[in-house]
Design an enzyme around this catalytic site. Structure first.
Site, PDB file in Angstrom:
ATOM      1  N   ASP A 155      48.194 -12.183 123.801  1.00  0.00           N
ATOM      2  CA  ASP A 155      48.648 -10.881 123.334  1.00  0.00           C
ATOM      3  C   ASP A 155      47.588  -9.805 123.229  1.00  0.00           C
ATOM      4  OD1 ASP A 155      51.298 -11.635 123.280  1.00  0.00           O
ATOM      5  OD2 ASP A 155      51.221 -12.352 121.221  1.00  0.00           O
ATOM      6  N   TYR A 209      58.321 -10.360 119.839  1.00  0.00           N
ATOM      7  CA  TYR A 209      57.868 -10.916 118.566  1.00  0.00           C
ATOM      8  C   TYR A 209      57.289  -9.838 117.661  1.00  0.00           C
ATOM      9  CZ  TYR A 209      58.511 -15.926 118.937  1.00  0.00           C
ATOM     10  OH  TYR A 209      59.062 -17.172 118.988  1.00  0.00           O
TER      11      TYR A 209
END
Length: 640
Positions: A362, A450
């Site tokens: 990420d 997310y």
């Protein structure tokens, strides 16, 4: 005379404590994120250098030289400590800048250190291990590239319009009003170094579109800087692969491909919204518990410097990674120079090509910049102090994120300690108890589906905790019967895919100074003759200490037995009972490795081999991951 000496000692102790606090406060701005003024000044300085030929980042061409990221470049530790421990002048503030050079024969990524701030006058090129260059293909996807991907998908879906319309019950990619399709792109972008090929899956563009795949996935090669040269390499539909969209459509029309018909779409009962469904026995007309501060907050914030119940620290939210704490002190003594989020990964499994390829790293999506506004009463208590953040990423001016970080004190609803001593006659001899409250610093990162909630917690007894909570939506793919080996069916044609999260933190401890050692402590059973009953034996546990003197010895792999206790000590400093002053790291995780050691993408996240790896501090090893790892995990592994 004795009273005078005592007064002098008290004054010296008080003056020393006050001076340490002043120095901590004095040094905190070294770690503060760049201000809007500084960000604008860095951009103006670099755009004023003719040979760089910089243009706007938001222009749609890919053949351009533009700034991708501007963020604080941290000072070297020994320089920072002179300000923190002696009150000396702070090091010059500097900026780290990533520039994409796409408008030249050999496109590349370069990093610059720009200084001094807030009025920059010079810059140097940042080098990496072995002077290796950063491959241009490892750069993150920008808004300009997404613009061209969208254009290409428009062409593709126009050819496949009938198939998509019939499959989805009236959804299309263009000219769609309220029945539109959207897409999600998958990373890494290829199966080898230097590639830029992305699997893209289509979804219904409704609330919670992450769990509305339509079963149409495309592999696009977008390595060329001229989008006219991009190509479709593979198409996946209903568990079948095709070499082109045209091949799929021809076989769809001829009946050689089984047609999919998704259930009719009903906006009034959309399963993916956050609207509560089902029956609740909790009354909705009565408020639940709330936090209150009867006399106001007990913590103090001065820009990026925070004080609370013996604690003090400086903080920042790094654009490329996220929340960081520096110069963490308890009762005036430094415990850690740095505790910082480094990386978050989620590696998936599945039956569709998009699922097989999904290995999210990420920081490659600039995880720190996705710190969006926090909702009082939901994300943080209403009593929290909210702080605005600014980021400069894939933009031409600083972007303001309102109320993106919050700080608050809360009760744990559990005593810090307590004891009731009964007299066994209906009364008690004594009772004592301590209320347990904790300071929380919180921000979030919404990376695609997310929502990571990042908490740094500071307890009154000297314990500091880092915690992450994952929420949002699952990353789902189209259901196939074989997919049940890799996940669970969660709705019609929707598979919730098996995946593993790993979060990496850097913890630079300085316990009672910098001269620290590391030991593990275990328990061993001992068997010896009972001294007061020689015919019997005593079996009990005994402490077993192991000092680790090398980095190899102090790196603990997943799959191996993990030590019971992890102690970081200062062998030269002892408490009044003669024990070495120390801190313990405690794990509350059942994490495990995400791939076999050395297997392709795993090389880019070599830190994931260890639940704990202890190393000596080096300014040259400031981070464990990089913004380039996501799109080139095989190549970016070797430049840090």
């Amino acid at each position: 005379m004795r009273l005078l000496c005592l007064l002098q000692l008290v004054c010296l102790a008080g003056c020393s404590t006050s001076r340490l606090r002043e120095w901590a406060h004095h040094g905190a701005p070294m770690f503060a994120d760049l201000t809007v003024r500084e960000l604008k000044a860095v951009r103006a300085y670099l755009h004023g250098i003719p040979e760089l030929k910089l243009t706007d980042a938001r222009s749609n061409t890919l053949k351009k030289n533009s700034i991708l990221l501007i963020e604080l470049h941290l000072p070297k530790k020994h320089e920072a400590l002179r300000a923190l421990d002696r009150g000396q002048a702070k090091p010059t503030r500097q900026a780290r800048v990533i520039i994409q050079f796409g408008n030249q024969p050999m496109a590349n990524i370069s990093e610059y250190i720009v200084s001094p701030l807030p009025s920059p006058k010079s810059h140097t090129i940042k080098t990496f291990k072995g002077d290796r260059p950063v491959k241009f293909e490892s750069r993150p996807i920008t808004s300009a590239e997404y613009h061209h991907i969208t254009n290409m998908l428009t062409k593709i879906t126009t050819i496949a319009h009938k198939l998509l319309f019939e499959t989805t019950g009236g959804f299309s990619f263009t000219n769609c009003s309220d029945r539109c399709l959207t897409f999600s792109d998958i990373a890494p972008r290829g199966v080898g170094p230097g590639e830029r090929r992305s699997w893209i899956m289509l979804q219904k563009f409704v609330e919670g579109y992450f769990i509305h795949p339509v079963g149409f996935e495309i592999l696009i090669n977008h390595q060329d800087l001229d989008p006219e040269n991009w190509t479709v390499e593979k198409v996946w539909y209903n568990s079948m692969y095709f070499d082109s969209v045209e091949e799929l459509i021809a076989k769809y029309e001829s009946g050689d491909v089984e047609k999919i018909k998704l259930p009719d779409h009903d906006d009034s009962d959309l399963f993916s919204t956050y609207i509560p469904r089902g029956q609740s026995n909790s009354p909705t007309n009565i408020h639940g518990p709330k936090l209150v501060e009867p006399q106001g907050p007990r913590y103090h914030i001065d820009n990026n410097f925070v004080e609370y119940s013996g604690w003090s620290f400086a903080y920042r939210v790094r654009s490329s990674a996220g929340l960081q704490v520096f110069d963490l002190r308890f009762n005036g003594e430094r415990i850690a120079y740095e505790i910082s989020l480094q990386e978050a990964v989620a590696f998936y499994a599945g039956d569709t090509p998009a699922a097989m390829q999904t290995k999210y790293i990420d920081a490659g999506w600039a995880m720190g910049t996705s710190t969006y506004e926090l909702a009082p009463g939901i994300d943080c208590p209403e009593i929290a102090t909210f702080v605005d953040l600014y980021h400069y990423y894939d933009t031409d001016k600083p972007v303001h994120h309102k109320n993106a970080l919050c700080i608050f004190e809360m009760t744990t609803a559990m005593p810090l300690r307590r004891h009731f001593n009964s007299d066994f006659q209906g009364g008690y001899n004594f009772f004592g108890g301590l209320e347990n409250t904790v300071l929380v610093m919180r921000t979030t990162s919404t990376v695609y589906n997310y929502d990571y909630i990042w908490d740094f917690l500071f307890y009154q007894n000297g314990v500091m905790e880092v915690k992450v909570s994952a929420t949002g939506y699952i990353h789902a793919t189209f259901f196939t019967p074989n997919g049940l080996h890799y996940g669970t069916k969660v709705y019609n044609y929707v598979l919730g895919n098996l995946h593993t999260h790993l979060i990496h933190y850097k913890v630079d401890l300085d316990i009672a100074g910098r001269e620290n050692s590391f030991e593990t402590v275990g328990l061993k059973f001992v068997n010896f003759t009972n001294p007061w009953s020689p015919k019997n034996f005593v079996v009990q546990s005994k402490l077993h200490r192991t000092e680790h003197k090398t980095e190899r010895s102090a790196a603990f792999r997943f799959g191996k037995k993990f030590p019971r206790y992890l102690h970081f000590t200062n062998p030269n400093e002892k408490n009044k009972w003669g024990h070495q002053r120390s801190y313990r790291i405690q794990f509350n995780s059942h994490a495990h490795s995400v791939l076999p050691r050395g297997w392709r993408e795993e090389n880019g996240i070599s830190w994931s081999r260890y639940p704990l790896a202890v190393t000596r501090h080096k300014d040259s090893e400031a981070t464990s991951s990089s913004i380039y790892t996501q799109n080139d995990p095989l190549g970016a592994c070797c430049i840090l």
